[in-house]
Design a protein around this motif. Structure first.
Motif, PDB file in Angstrom:
ATOM      1  N   HIS A 212       0.809  -1.220   0.000  1.00 38.16           N
ATOM      2  CA  HIS A 212       0.000   0.000   0.000  1.00 38.16           C
ATOM      3  C   HIS A 212       0.843   1.271   0.000  1.00 38.16           C
ATOM      4  CE1 HIS A 212      -3.875   2.126   1.075  1.00 38.16           C
ATOM      5  NE2 HIS A 212      -2.963   3.063   1.258  1.00 38.16           N
ATOM      6  N   HIS A 213       1.719   1.427   0.983  1.00 31.85           N
ATOM      7  CA  HIS A 213       2.484   2.670   1.116  1.00 31.85           C
ATOM      8  C   HIS A 213       3.355   2.924  -0.109  1.00 31.85           C
ATOM      9  CE1 HIS A 213       2.072   1.710   5.642  1.00 31.85           C
ATOM     10  NE2 HIS A 213       1.087   2.517   5.269  1.00 31.85           N
ATOM     11  N   SER A 214       3.968   1.865  -0.627  1.00 29.72           N
ATOM     12  CA  SER A 214       4.858   2.031  -1.782  1.00 29.72           C
ATOM     13  C   SER A 214       4.098   2.513  -3.013  1.00 29.72           C
ATOM     14  CB  SER A 214       5.579   0.714  -2.090  1.00 29.72           C
ATOM     15  OG  SER A 214       6.471   0.385  -1.046  1.00 29.72           O
TER      16      SER A 214
ATOM     17  N   ALA B 149     -14.242  -2.748 -11.036  1.00 30.87           N
ATOM     18  CA  ALA B 149     -14.323  -3.774  -9.998  1.00 30.87           C
ATOM     19  C   ALA B 149     -13.364  -4.903 -10.361  1.00 30.87           C
ATOM     20  CB  ALA B 149     -15.745  -4.309  -9.899  1.00 30.87           C
ATOM     21  N   PHE B 150     -12.770  -5.485  -9.350  1.00 28.19           N
ATOM     22  CA  PHE B 150     -11.826  -6.572  -9.565  1.00 28.19           C
ATOM     23  C   PHE B 150     -12.365  -7.880  -8.995  1.00 28.19           C
ATOM     24  CE2 PHE B 150      -9.248  -2.683  -9.361  1.00 28.19           C
ATOM     25  CZ  PHE B 150      -8.686  -2.729 -10.625  1.00 28.19           C
TER      26      PHE B 150
ATOM     27  N   CYS C  91      -6.810  -3.486  -5.320  1.00 29.11           N
ATOM     28  CA  CYS C  91      -7.433  -2.265  -4.797  1.00 29.11           C
ATOM     29  C   CYS C  91      -6.483  -1.071  -4.847  1.00 29.11           C
ATOM     30  CB  CYS C  91      -7.936  -2.481  -3.379  1.00 29.11           C
ATOM     31  SG  CYS C  91      -6.624  -2.746  -2.160  1.00 29.11           S
ATOM     32  N   MET C  92      -5.185  -1.324  -4.997  1.00 32.38           N
ATOM     33  CA  MET C  92      -4.212  -0.233  -5.041  1.00 32.38           C
ATOM     34  C   MET C  92      -4.208   0.489  -6.390  1.00 32.38           C
ATOM     35  SD  MET C  92      -3.208   0.141  -2.092  1.00 32.38           S
ATOM     36  CE  MET C  92      -2.166   1.518  -2.557  1.00 32.38           C
TER      37      MET C  92
ATOM     38  N   ILE D 266      -6.247  -3.906 -15.221  1.00 24.46           N
ATOM     39  CA  ILE D 266      -5.302  -2.942 -14.653  1.00 24.46           C
ATOM     40  C   ILE D 266      -4.373  -2.409 -15.729  1.00 24.46           C
ATOM     41  CG2 ILE D 266      -3.412  -2.638 -13.006  1.00 24.46           C
ATOM     42  CD1 ILE D 266      -4.873  -4.857 -11.291  1.00 24.46           C
ATOM     43  N   GLU D 267      -3.841  -3.288 -16.553  1.00 24.33           N
ATOM     44  CA  GLU D 267      -2.908  -2.849 -17.594  1.00 24.33           C
ATOM     45  C   GLU D 267      -3.591  -1.928 -18.601  1.00 24.33           C
ATOM     46  OE1 GLU D 267       0.456  -4.651 -20.638  1.00 24.33           O
ATOM     47  OE2 GLU D 267      -0.415  -5.948 -19.097  1.00 24.33           O
TER      48      GLU D 267
END
Length: 192
Positions: free
Chosen positions: A64-66, A120-121, A132-133, A163-164
């Motif tokens: 998440h943070h990255s 939606a995934f 979700c990221m 996503i891609e």
């Protein structure tokens, strides 16, 4: 030259990112998250922007943070390079088909940050990348850059493709939006 380097260090991540809007579409470096690096490379190739990322993050926690911080820094780089946002096309939009998936992106580099994310995934992750990221990355990018960003997957089944296709659609839309133009700020008000 429309290029800059941004450095951001927190307790969670240490990031140095270089962005060149007039590059040749090269990505170098690593986030430490294989699938995310694949998306950043696709973004660079399809936008024509050169992107260099050297970062370490608290991946022992999760990704998440990255991913979020990479979006913040990339947004800050766009903001710095584009300055007062004068003399650019400002708007861009693009559809990307990827096998069974169709994705769309529209962008307004307006100084008004906003994200509409409609996807939606099916799965929790693709490799070490939490699906979700995807939305979190684009939200951080939009708010860091001061742009309005709309992303939508119209249909598709494979999360990797979804996503891609979003990253590629965003790349093409941003490529259109940053095209240089004469005439100052593109606004009937004269300012953004």
């Amino acid at each position: 030259m429309r290029a800059c380097t941004i450095r951001r260090t927190t307790r969670e991540t240490d990031i140095e990112l270089s962005l060149d809007l007039d590059g040749t579409g090269r990505f170098s470096g690593s986030s430490g998250i294989g699938f995310f690096d694949h998306m950043l490379e696709a973004f660079a190739v399809h936008s024509g922007f050169d992107l260099t990322l050297n970062m370490t993050g608290d991946l022992q926690v999760d990704c998440h943070h990255s991913i979020e911080d990479a979006g913040i820094v990339l947004g800050q780089a766009f903001s710095k390079v584009l300055g007062d946002k004068s003399s650019i096309a400002r708007y861009g939009s693009f559809f990307i088909p990827m096998d069974e998936t169709l994705a769309f992106c529209a962008v307004d580099i307006s100084g008004r940050p906003f994200l509409v994310f409609d996807c939606a995934f099916t799965n929790q992750s693709v490799g070490a990348f939490d699906c979700c990221m995807t939305g979190e990355f684009f939200r951080a990018l939009a708010f860091g850059a001061g742009m309005t960003l709309h992303l939508r997957v119209l249909y598709g089944e494979n999360d990797h493709h979804r996503i891609e296709a979003l990253f590629k659609a965003a790349a093409h839309a941003l490529k259109e939006a940053v095209v240089p133009r004469d005439g100052g700020v593109l606004s009937s008000k004269g300012v953004l």
